[in-house]
Design a protein around this motif. Structure first.
Motif, PDB file in Angstrom:
ATOM      1  N   LEU A  54       0.821  -1.203   0.000  1.00 15.47           N
ATOM      2  CA  LEU A  54       0.000   0.000   0.000  1.00 15.47           C
ATOM      3  C   LEU A  54       0.858   1.257   0.000  1.00 15.47           C
ATOM      4  CD1 LEU A  54      -2.767  -0.944   2.555  1.00 15.47           C
ATOM      5  CD2 LEU A  54      -3.021  -0.692   0.096  1.00 15.47           C
ATOM      6  N   LEU A  55       1.966   1.202   0.704  1.00 12.95           N
ATOM      7  CA  LEU A  55       2.803   2.382   0.844  1.00 12.95           C
ATOM      8  C   LEU A  55       3.790   2.547  -0.306  1.00 12.95           C
ATOM      9  CD1 LEU A  55       3.505   2.037   4.655  1.00 12.95           C
ATOM     10  CD2 LEU A  55       1.821   3.503   3.528  1.00 12.95           C
ATOM     11  N   ASP A  56       4.189   1.447  -0.938  1.00  9.38           N
ATOM     12  CA  ASP A  56       5.274   1.488  -1.902  1.00  9.38           C
ATOM     13  C   ASP A  56       4.842   1.285  -3.356  1.00  9.38           C
ATOM     14  OD1 ASP A  56       7.990   1.766  -2.579  1.00  9.38           O
ATOM     15  OD2 ASP A  56       8.211  -0.414  -2.673  1.00  9.38           O
ATOM     16  N   SER A  57       3.649   0.786  -3.585  1.00  8.75           N
ATOM     17  CA  SER A  57       3.218   0.467  -4.942  1.00  8.75           C
ATOM     18  C   SER A  57       2.951   1.740  -5.741  1.00  8.75           C
ATOM     19  CB  SER A  57       1.960  -0.387  -4.895  1.00  8.75           C
ATOM     20  OG  SER A  57       1.644  -0.829  -6.183  1.00  8.75           O
ATOM     21  N   ARG A  58       3.271   1.694  -7.023  1.00  8.47           N
ATOM     22  CA  ARG A  58       3.001   2.826  -7.908  1.00  8.47           C
ATOM     23  C   ARG A  58       1.947   2.492  -8.951  1.00  8.47           C
ATOM     24  NH1 ARG A  58       8.573   3.168  -7.056  1.00  8.47           N
ATOM     25  NH2 ARG A  58       9.174   5.084  -6.037  1.00  8.47           N
ATOM     26  N   VAL A  93     -25.160   3.514 -14.216  1.00 11.27           N
ATOM     27  CA  VAL A  93     -23.966   4.211 -14.707  1.00 11.27           C
ATOM     28  C   VAL A  93     -22.753   3.828 -13.855  1.00 11.27           C
ATOM     29  CG1 VAL A  93     -22.896   6.488 -15.017  1.00 11.27           C
ATOM     30  CG2 VAL A  93     -25.293   6.130 -15.670  1.00 11.27           C
ATOM     31  N   ILE A  94     -22.955   3.759 -12.533  1.00 10.64           N
ATOM     32  CA  ILE A  94     -21.871   3.364 -11.620  1.00 10.64           C
ATOM     33  C   ILE A  94     -21.389   1.958 -11.965  1.00 10.64           C
ATOM     34  CG2 ILE A  94     -21.281   2.840  -9.217  1.00 10.64           C
ATOM     35  CD1 ILE A  94     -23.453   4.977  -8.436  1.00 10.64           C
ATOM     36  N   VAL A  95     -22.327   1.027 -12.118  1.00 10.60           N
ATOM     37  CA  VAL A  95     -21.974  -0.364 -12.413  1.00 10.60           C
ATOM     38  C   VAL A  95     -21.292  -0.459 -13.783  1.00 10.60           C
ATOM     39  CG1 VAL A  95     -22.904  -2.675 -12.862  1.00 10.60           C
ATOM     40  CG2 VAL A  95     -23.733  -1.337 -10.900  1.00 10.60           C
ATOM     41  N   ARG A  96     -21.826   0.219 -14.771  1.00  7.53           N
ATOM     42  CA  ARG A  96     -21.238   0.190 -16.118  1.00  7.53           C
ATOM     43  C   ARG A  96     -19.806   0.737 -16.089  1.00  7.53           C
ATOM     44  NH1 ARG A  96     -24.341   3.833 -19.463  1.00  7.53           N
ATOM     45  NH2 ARG A  96     -22.830   5.373 -18.807  1.00  7.53           N
ATOM     46  N   GLU A  97     -19.624   1.860 -15.399  1.00  5.31           N
ATOM     47  CA  GLU A  97     -18.286   2.473 -15.314  1.00  5.31           C
ATOM     48  C   GLU A  97     -17.309   1.563 -14.578  1.00  5.31           C
ATOM     49  OE1 GLU A  97     -15.291   5.395 -15.818  1.00  5.31           O
ATOM     50  OE2 GLU A  97     -17.197   5.062 -16.829  1.00  5.31           O
ATOM     51  N   ALA A  98     -17.758   0.956 -13.475  1.00  3.36           N
ATOM     52  CA  ALA A  98     -16.899   0.043 -12.708  1.00  3.36           C
ATOM     53  C   ALA A  98     -16.495  -1.151 -13.573  1.00  3.36           C
ATOM     54  CB  ALA A  98     -17.613  -0.423 -11.439  1.00  3.36           C
ATOM     55  N   CYS A  99     -17.457  -1.748 -14.249  1.00  2.00           N
ATOM     56  CA  CYS A  99     -17.173  -2.921 -15.094  1.00  2.00           C
ATOM     57  C   CYS A  99     -16.267  -2.558 -16.268  1.00  2.00           C
ATOM     58  CB  CYS A  99     -18.457  -3.557 -15.586  1.00  2.00           C
ATOM     59  SG  CYS A  99     -19.390  -4.359 -14.262  1.00  2.00           S
ATOM     60  N   ARG A 100     -16.428  -1.365 -16.799  1.00  5.25           N
ATOM     61  CA  ARG A 100     -15.590  -0.901 -17.900  1.00  5.25           C
ATOM     62  C   ARG A 100     -14.122  -0.782 -17.470  1.00  5.25           C
ATOM     63  NH1 ARG A 100     -13.335   3.505 -19.816  1.00  5.25           N
ATOM     64  NH2 ARG A 100     -14.082   4.927 -18.226  1.00  5.25           N
ATOM     65  N   MET A 101     -13.889  -0.504 -16.194  1.00  8.66           N
ATOM     66  CA  MET A 101     -12.533  -0.311 -15.672  1.00  8.66           C
ATOM     67  C   MET A 101     -11.802  -1.625 -15.372  1.00  8.66           C
ATOM     68  SD  MET A 101     -12.130   3.007 -15.564  1.00  8.66           S
ATOM     69  CE  MET A 101     -10.680   3.123 -14.569  1.00  8.66           C
ATOM     70  N   VAL A 102     -12.550  -2.748 -15.283  1.00  8.30           N
ATOM     71  CA  VAL A 102     -11.949  -4.035 -14.914  1.00  8.30           C
ATOM     72  C   VAL A 102     -10.776  -4.363 -15.839  1.00  8.30           C
ATOM     73  CG1 VAL A 102     -12.363  -6.533 -14.762  1.00  8.30           C
ATOM     74  CG2 VAL A 102     -14.036  -4.921 -13.828  1.00  8.30           C
ATOM     75  N   SER A 103      -9.705  -4.828 -15.230  1.00  6.68           N
ATOM     76  CA  SER A 103      -8.442  -5.201 -15.878  1.00  6.68           C
ATOM     77  C   SER A 103      -7.567  -4.005 -16.244  1.00  6.68           C
ATOM     78  CB  SER A 103      -8.652  -6.075 -17.114  1.00  6.68           C
ATOM     79  OG  SER A 103      -9.266  -7.289 -16.724  1.00  6.68           O
ATOM     80  N   SER A 104      -8.041  -2.799 -15.994  1.00  6.36           N
ATOM     81  CA  SER A 104      -7.212  -1.622 -16.256  1.00  6.36           C
ATOM     82  C   SER A 104      -6.076  -1.564 -15.247  1.00  6.36           C
ATOM     83  CB  SER A 104      -8.028  -0.335 -16.117  1.00  6.36           C
ATOM     84  OG  SER A 104      -9.069  -0.294 -17.044  1.00  6.36           O
ATOM     85  N   GLU A 105      -4.956  -1.048 -15.690  1.00 14.00           N
ATOM     86  CA  GLU A 105      -3.848  -0.759 -14.786  1.00 14.00           C
ATOM     87  C   GLU A 105      -3.805   0.750 -14.614  1.00 14.00           C
ATOM     88  OE1 GLU A 105       0.842  -1.034 -15.090  1.00 14.00           O
ATOM     89  OE2 GLU A 105      -0.101  -3.022 -15.072  1.00 14.00           O
ATOM     90  N   LEU A 106      -3.807   1.188 -13.357  1.00 14.02           N
ATOM     91  CA  LEU A 106      -3.861   2.618 -13.048  1.00 14.02           C
ATOM     92  C   LEU A 106      -2.715   3.005 -12.129  1.00 14.02           C
ATOM     93  CD1 LEU A 106      -7.681   2.878 -12.211  1.00 14.02           C
ATOM     94  CD2 LEU A 106      -6.562   3.481 -14.361  1.00 14.02           C
TER      95      LEU A 106
END
Length: 173
Positions: A54-58, A93-106
């Motif tokens: 949590l502290l070191d990941s980028r 909209v919340i569910v659609r946006e959340a599902c759209r983000m799955v597998s994204s690297e941020l």
């Protein structure tokens, strides 16, 4: 009463706060006993490793998992914490946006872009973390407390020095 395996009461679009000892992890409930959440990437699976992650990941990955896989043995609750401050988006909209983000690297940063920032951005369109805000206030108060103690010590030292100087002057006479 704490949620149970069969009756957690979450509705699609609700935010789930998971209490993991020293910090809270956040997820968006999408229905079907599934959540979407932002998890920092690490190769270390030890308890200390997860805190260091949590502290070191980028970087972090958006994952879709069963709620019970994410919660584990920890306590959790539904917490749509900013509903009093911001208008939540429609649930679909919340569910659609959340599902759209799955597998994204941020990008990930414990202070500026953590799991709470992520879920609030999806629910409200606003990236915010009360957990970080509370820590900043506590840190500021602690710093002020240290400053007050240091000031008090300096004043006491000055008073004691003045007393010593007076004693020395009396002995010379």
């Amino acid at each position: 009463m704490a949620p149970t395996l069969f009756d957690h009461g979450a509705k699609p679009g609700d935010l789930i706060e998971i209490f993991r000892g020293t910090y809270q992890h956040w997820a968006v409930y999408i229905g079907g006993n599934e959540v979407v959440h932002l998890i920092p990437q690490s190769d270390d699976s030890s308890p200390l490793g997860s805190l260091l992650m949590l502290l070191d990941s980028r970087r972090a990955r958006v994952m879709r998992q069963k709620i019970w896989e994410v919660v584990g043995g920890h306590r959790f609750e539904i917490n749509n914490l900013l509903d009093d401050k911001y208008e939540p988006r429609d649930r679909h909209v919340i569910v659609r946006e959340a599902c759209r983000m799955v597998s994204s690297e941020l990008p990930y940063n414990a202070v500026t872009h953590n799991s709470e920032h992520f879920v609030n951005e999806i629910r409200y369109g606003q990236s915010e973390s009360r957990q970080v805000n509370r820590a900043a206030v506590i840190g500021g108060a602690a710093l002020a407390g240290v400053g007050i103690v240091a000031l008090g010590a300096a004043l006491l030292a000055t008073l004691l020095k003045d007393d010593d100087d007076d004693d020395e002057k009396r002995h010379r006479k």
